[in-house]
Design an enzyme around this catalytic site. Structure first.
Site, PDB file in Angstrom:
ATOM      1  N   SER A 138       1.245  -0.764  -0.138  1.00 42.64           N
ATOM      2  CA  SER A 138      -0.155   0.004   0.233  1.00 42.64           C
ATOM      3  C   SER A 138       0.776   1.316  -0.229  1.00 42.64           C
ATOM      4  CB  SER A 138      -0.750  -0.095   0.761  1.00 42.64           C
ATOM      5  OG  SER A 138      -1.299   0.998   1.614  1.00 42.64           O
ATOM      6  N   TYR A 163      -1.891  -0.452  10.206  1.00 36.27           N
ATOM      7  CA  TYR A 163      -2.178  -0.958   9.120  1.00 36.27           C
ATOM      8  C   TYR A 163      -0.961  -0.837   8.242  1.00 36.27           C
ATOM      9  CZ  TYR A 163      -3.914  -0.922   3.929  1.00 36.27           C
ATOM     10  OH  TYR A 163      -3.752  -1.804   2.565  1.00 36.27           O
TER      11      TYR A 163
END
Length: 353
Positions: A138, A163
């Site tokens: 990501s 995350y």
């Protein structure tokens, strides 16, 4: 018929990847997804229905299950012996990682470790094993890096959300397994993917849900955010290009494998101001008759400070992906949002969901 395992197959990127692979086949695609209720499960069910409608000359096997279930993953690898593995299963979202961290450790760390271990043991007893592991990282790994555009050569040791930390961990884990077991692996750092049947926790989808209910939308950092919005079809095109070209296995001067490992940004390389994005979204929602033509947008908009874990800009340097695979996104923002608005009307308004 090559066996391809796609984890997170009912997800936004996963389902679109399966549909595109069906056009290229024949493949036997094994999809796994836990169908959790992090967001509206009916969207995941709709995606699976679209897959069922478009199997054509391919074979499709769907397994409802969790990649954190080690026994299940071992069974899938033993039974289907996938030659390509695309790991898109993950607990997504920056803000949710603040309120529910356990879900990220389970899926993004334990689950990914199970995938890596299964890839490792796919070579046991002289078997050919997995030819290429592709996995989702990501743009969040860049944290609050000031240098833009973001490059995979940049140091990314300062995540600002759990995350992001799990995604950086995935890259490190994959590198270790590539080095130790000579597993060809490619990580893709995704940049703000959007489009029809996307994730409702993404801003454009959440904005639409709120506007249609007459609620106020909050635009973070007082509208001074920029995002490298990337349309889903462009993302899938990039993934398929990567699938076909695994990093080459080589032996170094010490007689040990040089890790057959690669890492790329996959984005639009053209950040858009969030306020401009919202203006185009509003226009396309009116055009698609999701909102009335006289909708008072200003009365439903509020500029607010930045939220914890968020970043002011995402901007991908995709030159490496363009160099190695000829990847060049072609969908402009208005076209992409138009397709989303039309899908939204069909799914929620015409479909009465």
């Amino acid at each position: 018929m090559k066996n391809i395992l796609v984890t997170g197959a009912a997800g936004f990127i996963g389902s679109n990847l399966v549909l595109e692979l069906f056009k290229e086949g024949p493949y036997h695609i094994i999809g796994i997804d836990n169908m959790n209720d992090y967001y509206d499960v009916s969207i995941k069910e709709w995606r699976l229905e679209e897959i069922e409608k478009n199997i054509k000359k391919n074979k499709w096997t769907f397994i409802k299950g969790n990649i954190a279930d080690k026994t299940l993953i071992e069974k899938i690898f033993e039974e289907y012996k996938p030659s390509i593995v695309v790991n898109l299963a993950a607990q997504a979202g920056v803000r949710y990682s603040i309120t529910n961290p356990d879900a990220y450790i389970e899926s993004n760390i334990i689950g990914f470790n199970n995938i890596l271990e299964a890839c490792r043991h796919s070579y046991d007893d002289g078997n050919n094993g997995v030819e290429h592991l592709i996995y989702a990282s990501s743009s969040s790994v860049y944290g609050s890096n000031k240098k833009v555009p973001y490059s995979t050569d940049d140091k990314v040791d300062n995540p600002i959300s759990l995350y992001a930390a799990t995604k950086k961990s995935n890259e490190l884990m994959a590198h270790a397994y590539s080095k130790l077991y000579n597993i060809p692996s490619t990580g893709l750092r995704f940049f703000t993917v959007y489009g029809p049947a996307g994730r409702p926790d993404m801003a454009y989808f959440g904005f639409t849900n709120k506007l249609i209910k007459g609620e106020t939308i909050e635009i973070f950092n007082y509208g001074n955010c920029k995002r490298d919005f990337t349309y889903i079809d462009d993302i899938v095109d990039g993934i398929i290009r990567v699938i076909k070209k695994a990093p080459e296995k080589k032996i170094g001067g010490d007689g040990l494998p040089i890790p057959p490992y690669a890492l790329y940004n996959i984005g639009n390389s053209k950040p858009e101001n969030l306020l401009d994005f919202v203006s185009i979204l509003q226009e396309e929602l009116i055009r698609a008759e999701v909102l009335p033509s006289d909708y008072d947008f200003e009365a439903h908009k509020k500029l607010v400070p930045m939220q914890a874990g968020d970043v002011p800009i995402t901007y991908a340097d995709t030159s490496a992906l363009e160099r190695d695979f000829g990847f060049k996104p072609s969908t402009d923002l208005r076209t992409g949002l138009r397709k989303f608005a039309e899908w939204y009307k069909e799914f929620y308004i015409d479909g009465k969901r």
